[in-house]
Design a protein around this motif. Structure first.
Motif, short mmCIF file in Angstrom:
data_model
loop_
_atom_site.label_atom_id
_atom_site.label_comp_id
_atom_site.label_asym_id
_atom_site.label_seq_id
_atom_site.Cartn_x
_atom_site.Cartn_y
_atom_site.Cartn_z
N HIS A 245 22.10 33.53 -23.28
CA HIS A 245 20.84 33.98 -23.88
C HIS A 245 21.03 35.16 -24.84
CE1 HIS A 245 18.25 32.17 -20.38
NE2 HIS A 245 18.87 31.27 -21.11
N ASN B 287 9.74 32.47 -23.52
CA ASN B 287 11.12 32.17 -23.86
C ASN B 287 11.73 31.25 -22.80
OD1 ASN B 287 11.95 33.81 -21.63
ND2 ASN B 287 11.86 35.65 -22.92
N LYS B 288 13.01 30.93 -22.95
CA LYS B 288 13.66 29.96 -22.07
C LYS B 288 13.58 30.35 -20.60
CE LYS B 288 17.03 28.08 -25.35
NZ LYS B 288 18.48 27.94 -25.67
N ASN C 243 8.70 33.41 -28.30
CA ASN C 243 9.85 34.23 -28.68
C ASN C 243 10.71 33.48 -29.69
OD1 ASN C 243 12.49 35.60 -28.52
ND2 ASN C 243 11.51 36.74 -26.87
N ILE D 239 17.28 32.73 -27.01
CA ILE D 239 16.32 32.47 -25.94
C ILE D 239 15.06 31.79 -26.46
CG2 ILE D 239 17.10 34.30 -24.38
CD1 ILE D 239 14.84 36.03 -25.42
N ASN D 240 15.13 31.29 -27.68
CA ASN D 240 13.99 30.64 -28.32
C ASN D 240 13.70 29.31 -27.63
OD1 ASN D 240 12.20 29.34 -30.01
ND2 ASN D 240 13.20 30.03 -31.89
N ASP D 241 12.51 29.18 -27.08
CA ASP D 241 12.10 27.94 -26.43
C ASP D 241 10.89 27.33 -27.13
OD1 ASP D 241 12.87 26.18 -24.42
OD2 ASP D 241 11.43 26.95 -22.97
#
Length: 376
Positions: free
Chosen positions: A118, A205-206, A236, A241-243
């Protein structure tokens, strides 16, 4: 009469921190300022150099260098010049060089060790080669939960007594002062006027595991045809960590997509309104260091479901119901259990209020003051 301890607090993080870390620093500074005792003299340390918050690769590199130049050169010199007895940093990073003062830092979690994917490789190199060795030289490392204390004891190979748990508290969210007309307009804008809803608050985020929450909502939505799912917070956009795509795809593919609300960033006054009208708060995170939104939900009288991992059962205690955050069916079952049982929901609300009494920023500031006194 004992001389007041001069406590230097690094406030640069207020320029860069988001969500929980920013809340932590803001609330602690406020709590220290409001303490009745005169045993601590605050020295707030900051820089005039702006921080870069974007995603440009080379500018992010410059920001990493800027951060560590502040931490390792400018900050210790300022703390020395201002005659600090203790320097307190709340963002993991702390100076090696400590002329005439002791250092204490905060590790909010063990994510750098547990979820290295991450973070950017560059940031991890700085973290392991600079941040961790400097933190090990501190008098103490403050952690937000016993869970994090145990994790860092393993990862950092430090004795437990050097890792000091100090519980956090809910954010000081002002109670909504909107007129009935304004409340109606805001709820209408979100598409939840006269509709009950399940709430999640935080950066999307993830780690927050939002697609599983959407999947569980899909399973219960037919049984509760008026129910909505409100996801309050920003998507985010940090690279590792972009989900965003997974969350938007889960919403787009949901047969109940019109009943799922993405609010984007929510200011504090509106956040109080969202908590205050929620039927249930769900926190399906895969890993947390503390979980401030759990306490925020307690403060607003909302029953809470949390994942059965990391610190969340520790913080929620007997006021929450838990579920396996990798099992959509398990979460759907718990949602249905609470929504179909008003007596249980009311019992959880009362338990949440009782649980909340264990946490306050004034209490945290008092415990930290004792810690600082013990090493000065």
């Amino acid at each position: 009469m004992r001389k007041p301890l001069r406590l230097g607090i690094d406030t640069r993080d207020l320029r860069t921190a988001i969500s929980g870390q920013k809340t932590y620093l803001e609330e602690l500074v406020r709590a220290f300022k409001n303490r009745q005792k005169a045993d601590i003299e605050l020295v707030l340390l900051d820089t005039r150099v702006p921080a870069y918050l974007g995603n440009h690769r080379y500018l992010r590199l410059a920001e990493h260098l800027n951060l560590h130049f502040w931490k390792q050169v400018v900050l210790p010199l300022k703390a020395w010049w201002r005659r600090c007895d203790v320097l307190f940093t709340t963002d993991y990073h702390v100076p090696f060089f400590r002329p005439g003062f002791k250092t204490v830092t905060v590790f909010h979690d063990a994510f750098f060790f547990e979820d290295p994917e991450h973070y950017s490789p560059l940031f991890l190199k700085f973290f392991h080669r600079v941040t961790v060795p400097a933190a090990k030289k501190c008098s103490h490392i403050v952690v937000p939960s016993i869970h994090v204390q145990k994790k860092l004891e393993q990862w950092l190979q430090l004795p437990a007594q050097k890792l000091v748990p100090v519980y956090e508290a809910p954010k000081s969210i002002p109670k909504s002062s909107f007129s009935p007309e304004e409340i109606t307009r805001k709820l209408t804008d979100w598409g939840i006027r006269q509709h009950p809803y399940i709430l999640h608050v935080g950066m999307l985020n993830k780690r927050k595991n939002i697609p599983l929450l959407i999947g569980a909502f899909n399973q219960v939505a037919s049984r509760f045809p008026d129910m909505r799912l409100v996801l309050a917070g920003s998507l985010n956009d940090k690279e590792h960590i972009n989900d965003r795509e997974q969350i938007l795809a889960a919403i787009r593919l949901s047969p109940f997509t019109q009943r799922i609300v993405l609010t984007g960033y929510v200011p504090d006054a509106d956040l109080s309104l969202l908590y205050g009208h929620a039927s249930l708060y769900v926190f399906p995170s895969l890993n947390e260091g503390f979980g401030i939104p759990v306490l925020e939900a307690f403060a607003h009288g909302v029953p809470v479901l949390v994942a059965d991992n990391s610190c969340l059962p520790e913080i929620g205690g007997d006021a929450v119901l838990t579920f396996n955050p990798k099992d959509t069916d398990a979460l759907a079952d718990q949602i249905s259990t609470v929504l179909s049982n008003p007596a249980l929901a009311e019992k959880m609300k009362q338990a949440g209020k009782a649980r909340l009494s264990h946490f306050s920023w004034q209490k945290a500031a008092g415990e930290l003051a004792e810690l600082f006194r013990s090493i000065a």
